[in-house]
Scaffold this active site. Structure first.
Site, PDB file in Angstrom:
ATOM      1  N   TYR A  94      -2.443  95.972  56.167  1.00  0.00           N
ATOM      2  CA  TYR A  94      -3.505  96.904  55.782  1.00  0.00           C
ATOM      3  C   TYR A  94      -3.079  97.750  54.585  1.00  0.00           C
ATOM      4  CZ  TYR A  94      -5.224  95.812  60.508  1.00  0.00           C
ATOM      5  OH  TYR A  94      -5.651  95.179  61.650  1.00  0.00           O
ATOM      6  N   HIS A 145      -0.146  88.685  63.986  1.00  0.00           N
ATOM      7  CA  HIS A 145      -1.409  89.063  63.348  1.00  0.00           C
ATOM      8  C   HIS A 145      -2.209  87.856  62.845  1.00  0.00           C
ATOM      9  CE1 HIS A 145      -3.361  92.161  60.355  1.00  0.00           C
ATOM     10  NE2 HIS A 145      -4.229  91.626  61.200  1.00  0.00           N
TER      11      HIS A 145
END
Length: 319
Positions: free
Chosen positions: A59, A124
Site C-alpha cells: 500500500y 497477500h
C-alpha cells in the site's frame, strides 16, 4: 460512549473490533494524506474502540506501514492494547512469495511499523502466485517466523474464494489461522456466506474487507481503474442515487449490512481522516442501538438484484 463490539477471531484467542482500520489510504493510495492527519486518524480510531489495524508493504509502496507505525507509536499505550496485521508477497515491484523474500519482508515491515512483532502476517493476494508454492514454501516460511515470534498468527488473502479452500485443504490443520476476503460480503455480493461453514470447520478466523466494493457503493463512485463490469457499475450508481434521493447514505447502509453478520470477526474499512473514523464508528453504534434501515436496504437490494454476486477476474491461471 458506546464501545465497539469485540469479536473472537477464529481460534487465535484475539478479540478484534467489529470494524477494523484499513490503513491502505494512509499510503496516499486514494489521494495525499499528511502525516499529522494520519496520526490523528489512528489516534481517533483507537480512542473510539477500534483495536485492529491492517496494512501491507504494497500500500503506497511501503508508505502505509510507515504512517501506521507513526500513528501507533503516538498512542503511547501498551503493545498488547492493539492488534496489527501486515502482509507479504505483494510489492510495488511485483509478486514474490519465496521463503527468502518473506523473511526479508517481515523484518522490513517491523522496522517501518516500529514494532517487535505483528499479530497477523498474511500472504497477500495469493491468486497472483503459484498456490502450490504458497502451500509448500510460503506458509512453512511463515510458520518459522511464527516460531521466532515475529508474527503471532498466519493468514492468506485474495479475491477468488476458491483459493482459500485450495490452500486450506492442503496444509495441516491449524497452520493458517485467518483468511482475509474482500468484496465478497456486501450488499452487492455476499458469496463469502457460502464459505463460512467450511472456514468454521477449519477453525479459521474470517476478516472481510471492502464493504463498499472498492468505491462502487459510494457517492463519489469507483476509481477509473475499478475492474467491475459496466453493468455492475451502472447498477451501483443507481443504488447510490436512490439512497441520495431519500437523504440516506449508502456507505452507512453498506457498512451496516456487512457488520450485521457476527460470523465475520471484523470488517475492514479504509480510513484516512478523523471524520471518516467518526462516520464509521457511528454506523456501528447506530446498528447496535437502532438496527438496520430495512426499507432502504430492501430497495437497494432490488436495484442490485440483476448484478447480485457479479465479480471480476483476479490472478493468474492456476494449472
Amino acid at each position: 460512549m458506546t464501545k465497539i463490539e469485540l469479536r473472537a477471531l477464529g481460534n487465535t484467542g484475539l478479540k478484534v473490533s467489529a470494524v477494523g482500520f484499513g490503513a491502505s489510504p494512509l499510503g496516499s493510495v486514494f489521494g495525499p494524506v499528511a502525516e499529522d492527519d494520519a496520526v490523528a486518524t489512528v489516534r481517533e480510531a483507537f480512542r473510539l474502540g477500534i483495536n485492529f489495524f491492517d496494512t501491507s508493504p504494497y500500500y503506497g509502496g511501503t508508505l502505509s506501514e510507515k504512517m501506521l507505525g507513526k500513528g501507533l507509536k503516538a498512542l503511547q499505550v501498551p503493545r498488547s492494547d492493539y492488534i496489527v496485521a501486515t502482509k507479504c508477497g505483494r510489492y510495488k515491484e511485483g509478486f514474490d512469495f519465496s521463503a527468502e523474500r518473506v523473511r526479508k519482508s517481515i523484518d522490513e515491515s517491523l522496522e517501518r511499523l516500529q514494532l517487535d512483532y505483528v499479530d497477523i502476517l498474511h500472504c497477500h493476494d495469493i491468486e497472483f502466485g503459484s498456490l502450490d508454492q504458497i502451500v509448500s514454501e510460503t506458509i512453512p516460511a511463515l510458520q518459522k517466523l511464527k516460531q521466532e515470534g515475529k508474527t503471532r498468527f498466519i493468514g492468506i488473502t485474495g479475491l477468488p474464494l476458491d483459493i482459500f479452500t485450495y490452500v486450506l485443504d492442503r496444509v495441516p490443520p491449524g497452520t493458517v489461522d485467518v483468511i482475509l476476503s474482500y468484496c465478497h460480503y456486501g450488499v452487492n455480493d455476499s458469496t463469502l456466506l457460502d464459505l463460512l461453514p467450511y472456514l468454521k470447520s477449519k477453525g479459521v478466523g474470517v476478516i472481510s474487507a471492502s464493504p463498499l466494493a472498492m468505491g462502487l457503493l459510494t457517492e463519489q463512485g469507483p476509481p477509473e481503474w475499478h475492474p467491475a463490469s459496466p453493468e455492475l457499475k451502472s447498477a451501483s450508481k443507481a443504488a447510490v442515487a436512490h439512497c441520495k434521493s431519500k437523504g440516506k447514505k449508502i456507505t452507512k447502509l453498506a457498512l451496516q449490512y456487512s457488520l450485521a453478520n457476527k460470523e465475520i470477526s471484523s470488517v475492514l474499512v479504509g480510513m484516512s481522516s478523523v471524520s471518516q473514523v467518526e462516520e464509521n464508528v457511528a454506523a456501528v453504534t447506530e446498528l447496535e442501538s437502532l438496527g438496520m434501515d430495512q426499507e432502504t436496504l430492501s430497495e437497494v437490494e432490488a436495484i442490485l438484484e440483476p448484478v447480485k454476486n457479479l465479480t471480476w477476474p483476479s490472478g493468474i491461471h492456476q494449472n
